[in-house]
Write an enzyme that holds these catalytic residues in place. Structure first.
Site, PDB file in Angstrom:
ATOM      1  N   HIS A  58       0.834  -1.205   0.000  1.00 54.72           N
ATOM      2  CA  HIS A  58       0.000   0.000   0.000  1.00 54.72           C
ATOM      3  C   HIS A  58       0.877   1.267   0.000  1.00 54.72           C
ATOM      4  O   HIS A  58       0.709   2.148  -0.846  1.00 54.72           O
ATOM      5  CB  HIS A  58      -0.911  -0.039   1.240  1.00 54.72           C
ATOM      6  N   GLU A  59       1.850   1.311   0.904  1.00 52.06           N
ATOM      7  CA  GLU A  59       2.739   2.480   0.982  1.00 52.06           C
ATOM      8  C   GLU A  59       3.588   2.611  -0.279  1.00 52.06           C
ATOM      9  O   GLU A  59       3.791   3.707  -0.784  1.00 52.06           O
ATOM     10  CB  GLU A  59       3.664   2.379   2.207  1.00 52.06           C
ATOM     11  N   HIS A  62       1.738   4.264  -3.105  1.00 54.38           N
ATOM     12  CA  HIS A  62       1.754   5.732  -2.984  1.00 54.38           C
ATOM     13  C   HIS A  62       3.095   6.282  -3.478  1.00 54.38           C
ATOM     14  O   HIS A  62       3.146   7.228  -4.242  1.00 54.38           O
ATOM     15  CB  HIS A  62       1.630   6.156  -1.511  1.00 54.38           C
ATOM     16  N   ASP A 156      -6.405   8.236   3.135  1.00 58.51           N
ATOM     17  CA  ASP A 156      -6.201   8.621   1.743  1.00 58.51           C
ATOM     18  C   ASP A 156      -7.450   9.257   1.154  1.00 58.51           C
ATOM     19  O   ASP A 156      -7.360  10.166   0.334  1.00 58.51           O
ATOM     20  CB  ASP A 156      -5.823   7.390   0.920  1.00 58.51           C
TER      21      ASP A 156
HETATM   22 ZN   LIG Z   1      -2.519   5.180   2.085  1.00 58.50          ZN
END
Ligand SMILES: [Zn+2]
Length: 355
Positions: A58-59, A62, A156
């Protein structure tokens, strides 16, 4: 971040593990291997590890998107509560922010989707226990995806909402509106929490504070945006020479009561030295030259830089002051105290205006 160390690098981004996270993972494996707690077996431990891997992905999603837009990423730090990506600056271009924010939750939904297909295709070949574990993993990823899409900072979804609004109004108003939507959502969450689940109240508090913090940060950065370092820096900078000894420099420090000095060679900034560096040198080695112990890897500002950018640098590197440099020449110095004083003054002016 203190107490974290690098485990690997990907896309040129160092991924660091915080010590608390490492302890937690080790603990889970020890409990699983020694059968200390019922139901926590090696499968549970692997499952928990995989969930953390999802958080990393997930990170990384980004960061990958941010990198594509040329935004520097210092590192990713993994904590037991999730990952933190330390990015250079928050993009104020709504379309970029939208994509960077979306990438994280979407990656969890994709992981969930892929695992669902794997589960369906392999149903006949794997045991009920493994099926259960995969099913659980899918649910966690879908929840992670949707939870992060909630339209509230610091999730987010808050950024996505702001990006959507920022296409239609200015950035500060968009942040203000999305922060207030986030706070209202937090209040609703807390009310539901009272009746159904206490955990929801904690999340609500986190969301409420996160929304307020985001608004404050954006407001402050807008206050400092138009001020340049050249207008606030101290130009009368006391320096030391690279060929001075530790003994001589200590004498100057005691006399002038400064804790840190830029080191210059014919006006060129070559390093920085602090009282802390000098105090580590034993008394019988105080004829050591400054050039041999000074910090050469410097964080600097320039006269045209905005105060906010410099303040962010100071915070990110956890330092108290930066030399201001123009074409390698030292032209001034600015401290964190100077900048926070200016900020506080502006803030109180703003509050008096009542907006
Ligand atoms: Zn996030």
């Amino acid at each position: 971040m203190k107490y974290s160390f690098k485990i690997f690098s990907i896309f040129g981004i160092p991924v660091e593990l915080h010590i608390s996270f490492l302890v937690l993972i080790l603990l889970i494996y020890i409990i699983a291997l020694l059968n200390l707690v019922p139901y926590i077996n090696i499968l549970t431990a692997v499952l928990i590890t995989l969930i953390f891997v999802s958080v990393v992905i997930h990170e990384l999603a980004h960061c990958y998107m941010a990198k594509r837009y040329g935004i520097g990423i210092e590192r990713i730090v993994l904590l037991p509560i999730g990952g933190i990506s330390e990015m250079e600056e928050i993009p104020k271009d709504p379309s970029k922010e939208l994509r960077i924010a979306l990438a994280g939750p979407v990656s969890n939904l994709i992981i969930g989707g892929i695992c669902y297909i794997i589960l369906i295709l392999s149903l006949a070949y794997i045991s009920k226990t493994i099926q259960g574990a995969i099913y659980y993993f899918i649910v966690v990823n879908i929840l992670l995806g949707f939870f992060n899409l909630l339209p509230a900072f610091p999730m987010d979804g808050g950024r996505i909402l702001r990006a959507f609004l920022a296409e239609r109004m200015n950035f500060i108003s968009a942040t203000k509106l999305s922060a207030s939507i986030g706070k209202q959502l937090a209040i609703i969450m807390a009310i539901i929490g009272v009746f159904f689940n206490f955990l929801l109240i904690l999340i609500a508090i986190y969301v409420y504070l996160g929304a307020e913090a985001e608004y404050q940060t954006v407001l402050l950065s807008s206050l400092l945006e138009n001020d340049r370092i050249k207008d606030v820096m101290t130009t009368d900078v006391h320096t030391v020479q690279p060929n001075s000894t530790v003994q001589e420099t200590l004498k100057i420090m005691f006399k002038e009561r400064h804790m840190g000095y830029p080191v210059t060679d014919d006006g060129q900034l070559v390093g920085i030295v602090t009282f802390h560096d000098l105090s580590k040198i034993p008394e019988d080695e105080r004829d050591t030259l400054i050039k041999d112990i000074m910090t050469k890897d410097l964080v600097v500002s320039n006269p045209e830089e905005s105060l906010m950018v410099t303040l962010e640098k100071l915070n990110r590197h956890r330092i108290g002051r930066v030399p201001v440099v123009l074409e390698n020449r030292l032209v001034g110095i600015v401290s964190k105290t100077d900048l926070t004083n200016i900020l506080e003054r502006k803030q109180s002016l703003l509050e008096k205006k009542g907006s």
